[in-house]
Write a protein that holds these residues in place. Structure first.
Motif, PDB file in Angstrom:
ATOM      1  N   SER A   1      -5.384  -7.809  17.563  1.00  0.00           N
ATOM      2  CA  SER A   1      -6.696  -8.218  17.058  1.00  0.00           C
ATOM      3  C   SER A   1      -6.628  -8.812  15.654  1.00  0.00           C
ATOM      4  O   SER A   1      -7.544  -9.523  15.237  1.00  0.00           O
ATOM      5  N   GLY A   2      -5.559  -8.522  14.911  1.00  0.00           N
ATOM      6  CA  GLY A   2      -5.467  -8.974  13.530  1.00  0.00           C
ATOM      7  C   GLY A   2      -6.273  -8.146  12.564  1.00  0.00           C
ATOM      8  O   GLY A   2      -6.315  -8.452  11.362  1.00  0.00           O
ATOM      9  N   GLU A   3      -6.900  -7.068  13.037  1.00  0.00           N
ATOM     10  CA  GLU A   3      -7.711  -6.228  12.164  1.00  0.00           C
ATOM     11  C   GLU A   3      -6.819  -5.358  11.278  1.00  0.00           C
ATOM     12  O   GLU A   3      -5.711  -4.985  11.651  1.00  0.00           O
ATOM     13  N   THR A   4      -7.340  -5.028  10.096  1.00  0.00           N
ATOM     14  CA  THR A   4      -6.578  -4.252   9.123  1.00  0.00           C
ATOM     15  C   THR A   4      -6.579  -2.774   9.486  1.00  0.00           C
ATOM     16  O   THR A   4      -7.635  -2.173   9.663  1.00  0.00           O
ATOM     17  N   ARG A   5      -5.390  -2.196   9.577  1.00  0.00           N
ATOM     18  CA  ARG A   5      -5.272  -0.751   9.770  1.00  0.00           C
ATOM     19  C   ARG A   5      -5.194  -0.030   8.439  1.00  0.00           C
ATOM     20  O   ARG A   5      -5.755   1.032   8.270  1.00  0.00           O
ATOM     21  N   TRP A   6      -4.445  -0.572   7.496  1.00  0.00           N
ATOM     22  CA  TRP A   6      -4.471  -0.075   6.125  1.00  0.00           C
ATOM     23  C   TRP A   6      -4.053  -1.203   5.184  1.00  0.00           C
ATOM     24  O   TRP A   6      -3.437  -2.175   5.597  1.00  0.00           O
ATOM     25  N   LYS A   7      -4.411  -1.045   3.910  1.00  0.00           N
ATOM     26  CA  LYS A   7      -4.097  -2.047   2.894  1.00  0.00           C
ATOM     27  C   LYS A   7      -3.742  -1.332   1.606  1.00  0.00           C
ATOM     28  O   LYS A   7      -4.415  -0.365   1.219  1.00  0.00           O
ATOM     29  N   LEU A   8      -2.689  -1.795   0.937  1.00  0.00           N
ATOM     30  CA  LEU A   8      -2.235  -1.193  -0.312  1.00  0.00           C
ATOM     31  C   LEU A   8      -2.073  -2.275  -1.360  1.00  0.00           C
ATOM     32  O   LEU A   8      -1.340  -3.244  -1.151  1.00  0.00           O
ATOM     33  N   GLN A   9      -2.749  -2.121  -2.486  1.00  0.00           N
ATOM     34  CA  GLN A   9      -2.596  -3.046  -3.620  1.00  0.00           C
ATOM     35  C   GLN A   9      -1.397  -2.596  -4.437  1.00  0.00           C
ATOM     36  O   GLN A   9      -1.416  -1.544  -5.073  1.00  0.00           O
ATOM     37  N   LEU A  10      -0.336  -3.396  -4.436  1.00  0.00           N
ATOM     38  CA  LEU A  10       0.891  -3.034  -5.127  1.00  0.00           C
ATOM     39  C   LEU A  10       1.052  -3.718  -6.472  1.00  0.00           C
ATOM     40  O   LEU A  10       1.614  -3.162  -7.402  1.00  0.00           O
TER      41      LEU A  10
ATOM     42  N   TRP B   1      10.387  -2.654   2.210  1.00  0.00           N
ATOM     43  CA  TRP B   1      10.744  -3.095   0.862  1.00  0.00           C
ATOM     44  C   TRP B   1      10.065  -4.431   0.581  1.00  0.00           C
ATOM     45  O   TRP B   1      10.073  -5.330   1.434  1.00  0.00           O
ATOM     46  N   LEU B   2       9.496  -4.554  -0.626  1.00  0.00           N
ATOM     47  CA  LEU B   2       8.824  -5.770  -1.049  1.00  0.00           C
ATOM     48  C   LEU B   2       9.195  -6.057  -2.497  1.00  0.00           C
ATOM     49  O   LEU B   2       9.687  -5.174  -3.217  1.00  0.00           O
ATOM     50  N   ALA B   3       8.948  -7.288  -2.939  1.00  0.00           N
ATOM     51  CA  ALA B   3       9.181  -7.670  -4.327  1.00  0.00           C
ATOM     52  C   ALA B   3       8.087  -8.634  -4.757  1.00  0.00           C
ATOM     53  O   ALA B   3       7.378  -9.206  -3.913  1.00  0.00           O
ATOM     54  N   ASP B   4       7.938  -8.825  -6.072  1.00  0.00           N
ATOM     55  CA  ASP B   4       6.907  -9.756  -6.535  1.00  0.00           C
ATOM     56  C   ASP B   4       7.472 -10.744  -7.546  1.00  0.00           C
ATOM     57  O   ASP B   4       8.633 -10.657  -7.956  1.00  0.00           O
ATOM     58  N   ASP B   5       6.640 -11.704  -7.927  1.00  0.00           N
ATOM     59  CA  ASP B   5       7.098 -12.758  -8.832  1.00  0.00           C
ATOM     60  C   ASP B   5       7.115 -12.310 -10.291  1.00  0.00           C
ATOM     61  O   ASP B   5       7.343 -13.126 -11.191  1.00  0.00           O
ATOM     62  N   GLN B   6       6.912 -11.025 -10.538  1.00  0.00           N
ATOM     63  CA  GLN B   6       7.036 -10.461 -11.869  1.00  0.00           C
ATOM     64  C   GLN B   6       8.300  -9.604 -12.003  1.00  0.00           C
ATOM     65  O   GLN B   6       8.483  -8.914 -13.000  1.00  0.00           O
ATOM     66  N   GLY B   7       9.150  -9.654 -10.971  1.00  0.00           N
ATOM     67  CA  GLY B   7      10.431  -8.970 -11.032  1.00  0.00           C
ATOM     68  C   GLY B   7      10.425  -7.533 -10.557  1.00  0.00           C
ATOM     69  O   GLY B   7      11.431  -6.836 -10.716  1.00  0.00           O
ATOM     70  N   LYS B   8       9.347  -7.064  -9.970  1.00  0.00           N
ATOM     71  CA  LYS B   8       9.271  -5.687  -9.507  1.00  0.00           C
ATOM     72  C   LYS B   8       9.608  -5.597  -8.017  1.00  0.00           C
ATOM     73  O   LYS B   8       9.265  -6.489  -7.241  1.00  0.00           O
TER      74      LYS B   8
ATOM     75  N   TYR C   1       9.390  -2.874  -4.679  1.00  0.00           N
ATOM     76  CA  TYR C   1       8.639  -1.714  -4.218  1.00  0.00           C
ATOM     77  C   TYR C   1       9.206  -1.217  -2.891  1.00  0.00           C
ATOM     78  O   TYR C   1       9.635  -2.014  -2.043  1.00  0.00           O
ATOM     79  N   ARG C   2       9.141   0.089  -2.701  1.00  0.00           N
ATOM     80  CA  ARG C   2       9.495   0.712  -1.423  1.00  0.00           C
ATOM     81  C   ARG C   2       8.306   1.556  -0.968  1.00  0.00           C
ATOM     82  O   ARG C   2       7.816   2.394  -1.727  1.00  0.00           O
ATOM     83  N   ILE C   3       7.828   1.312   0.254  1.00  0.00           N
ATOM     84  CA  ILE C   3       6.702   2.074   0.787  1.00  0.00           C
ATOM     85  C   ILE C   3       7.037   2.541   2.193  1.00  0.00           C
ATOM     86  O   ILE C   3       7.937   2.000   2.843  1.00  0.00           O
ATOM     87  N   ASP C   4       6.317   3.556   2.661  1.00  0.00           N
ATOM     88  CA  ASP C   4       6.511   3.959   4.045  1.00  0.00           C
ATOM     89  C   ASP C   4       5.591   3.135   4.943  1.00  0.00           C
ATOM     90  O   ASP C   4       4.795   2.322   4.464  1.00  0.00           O
ATOM     91  N   GLN C   5       5.698   3.338   6.234  1.00  0.00           N
ATOM     92  CA  GLN C   5       4.964   2.495   7.176  1.00  0.00           C
ATOM     93  C   GLN C   5       3.491   2.864   7.298  1.00  0.00           C
ATOM     94  O   GLN C   5       2.760   2.234   8.067  1.00  0.00           O
ATOM     95  N   GLU C   6       3.068   3.879   6.545  1.00  0.00           N
ATOM     96  CA  GLU C   6       1.654   4.229   6.503  1.00  0.00           C
ATOM     97  C   GLU C   6       1.005   3.810   5.191  1.00  0.00           C
ATOM     98  O   GLU C   6      -0.135   4.178   4.903  1.00  0.00           O
ATOM     99  N   GLY C   7       1.749   3.056   4.373  1.00  0.00           N
ATOM    100  CA  GLY C   7       1.160   2.497   3.162  1.00  0.00           C
ATOM    101  C   GLY C   7       1.224   3.379   1.934  1.00  0.00           C
ATOM    102  O   GLY C   7       0.453   3.193   1.001  1.00  0.00           O
TER     103      GLY C   7
END
Length: 400
Positions: A324-333, A349-356, A358-364
């Motif tokens: 459906s494309g609906e959001t199950r959860w959302k996390l502002q990192l 694992w994620l990264a951003d354009d400020q050099g950080k 992040y590691r999160i679990d699959q539930e956000g």
């Protein structure tokens, strides 16, 4: 004695958790407000216990940059050999670096121009990658020699994709090729050129002998993998003649196939992302748009089960229902543009354009983060020993 041991361990782990245990021991006397506060403390304590620092295992100067050098974007790849995993990545000094998984450099291979593409290990043991001058190489990592070279006429920035014993690439000029492992062209497809673009480009997706590609002019095309025969085209951008970057809508993330078994629908889907645009779900059968979300995405979403994990350029990561494309959860990192996610040891694992990073679990839930130098524009790469991150300053990091 056992009770004392558990209590001691709890106090060492988290003073917050001790507070939770103390509160829960007199829950019968709690008011509703106290019970709610205790529940919130318990929730926060669980997050604390899940968190652990991200470890910097090693770092290498990949590019040997000179002052005022252009930023580097090459995507490291993990190559399997009988002697163990190797890490291979192009660099700004016209050399391909080969590292062991412990970070020690094994070899440098000279190529014609800066290497900014990803790499792919072929069935015959060769590794294929490209450079910004439009050359495609087949490298032998046993002898560290170039076994073959092919002139594309346009830079390869994306990653080669395996199909049977061959591979498929998408060049920066919207040409798509299929090659054999020996460097012989099987077929090519030429899309129309786009206007203003970005340095990053998508890679094709291959599914059930079909190829799906998002081109810089806004076209999404489907063709047969065997002979390159055209199947359908869908235009995602009504006007891609942008004059400035802030007006640009362009695909830089690779499309993702969502099989019917994972979408829960009666047909396969294709998720296509636009930078400063939308995330669209297309029918794999004819390219018709079924639904769309207003998300600006520059990194390929990750499909796990019936969830599509999407990192956006506003600094959020979301788990979307794959059907459906609906959001199950959302996390502002972050406040920056996110790349990723990739899956490593069950974590995202994620990264951003400020050099950080992040590691999160699959539930956000945030599990760890680390701040590195420079900016990170390409997604982390999972390895058996950790996660690779490459910044624009030419530094390659191994994290765990």
């Amino acid at each position: 004695m056992a009770v004392m041991k558990r209590t001691s361990t709890t106090l060492l782990l988290s003073p917050l958790l001790a507070t939770v245990l103390l509160a829960s021991g007199c829950s019968a006397m709690n008011t509703p407000e106290q019970a709610a506060a205790s529940s919130e403390i318990a929730k926060n304590a669980a997050v604390v216990l899940r968190s652990a620092p991200i470890e910097l295992v090693w770092r290498n100067n990949l590019d040997q940059r000179q002052p005022a050098s252009p930023p580097g974007f090459s995507l490291p790849a993990v190559i399997t050999t009988p002697e163990g995993d190797l890490i291979i990545a192009g660099a700004q000094d016209n050399r391909v670096r080969v590292y062991r998984d412990n970070g020690s450099e094994q070899q440098r291979i000279s190529i014609e121009a800066a290497g900014e593409s990803g790499a792919l290990q072929l069935d015959n043991g060769l590794v294929v990658l490209g450079d910004v001058a439009g050359n495609l190489y087949g490298l032998d990592l046993k002898t560290f020699a170039i076994k073959w070279r092919y002139a594309l006429g346009s830079a390869l920035i994306g990653r080669p994709v395996a199909v049977d014993h061959d591979f498929i690439i998408q060049a920066a000029n919207n040409q798509i090729y299929r090659f054999t492992a020996n460097g012989n062209k099987v077929w090519s497809f030429s899309g129309n050129l786009g206007g203003l673009g970005m340095h990053l480009t998508p890679s094709p997706a291959v599914y059930e002998d079909h190829v799906y590609a998002a081109l810089s002019n806004g076209d999404v095309v489907a063709m047969r993998a065997g002979d390159g025969g055209f199947l359908w085209k869908r235009q995602m951008v009504l006007n891609n003649d942008a004059a400035v970057l802030s007006e640009l809508k362009v695909p830089v993330a690779s499309p993702v196939v969502i099989p019917a078994a994972q979408s829960g629908r009666d047909e396969d889907l294709l998720a296509v992302s636009l930078f400063q645009g939308e995330l669209s779900f297309l029918s794999l059968q004819d390219g018709s748009q079924l639904r769309a979300r207003h998300l600006s995405v520059k990194s390929t979403p990750l499909l796990i089960g019936q969830r599509l994990f999407v990192a956006d350029t506003a600094g959020s990561v979301s788990a979307l229902d794959a059907g459906s494309g609906e959001t199950r959860w959302k996390l502002q990192l972050s406040k920056g543009e996110l790349t990723g996610p990739v899956l490593s040891q069950g974590m995202l694992w994620l990264a951003d354009d400020q050099g950080k990073v992040y590691r999160i679990d699959q539930e956000g839930h945030l599990s760890g983060q680390i701040e590195l130098s420079g900016r990170i524009d390409r997604a982390p790469v999972a390895t058996s020993g950790g996660v690779l991150v490459r910044n624009n300053l030419g530094v390659l990091y191994m994290l765990r």
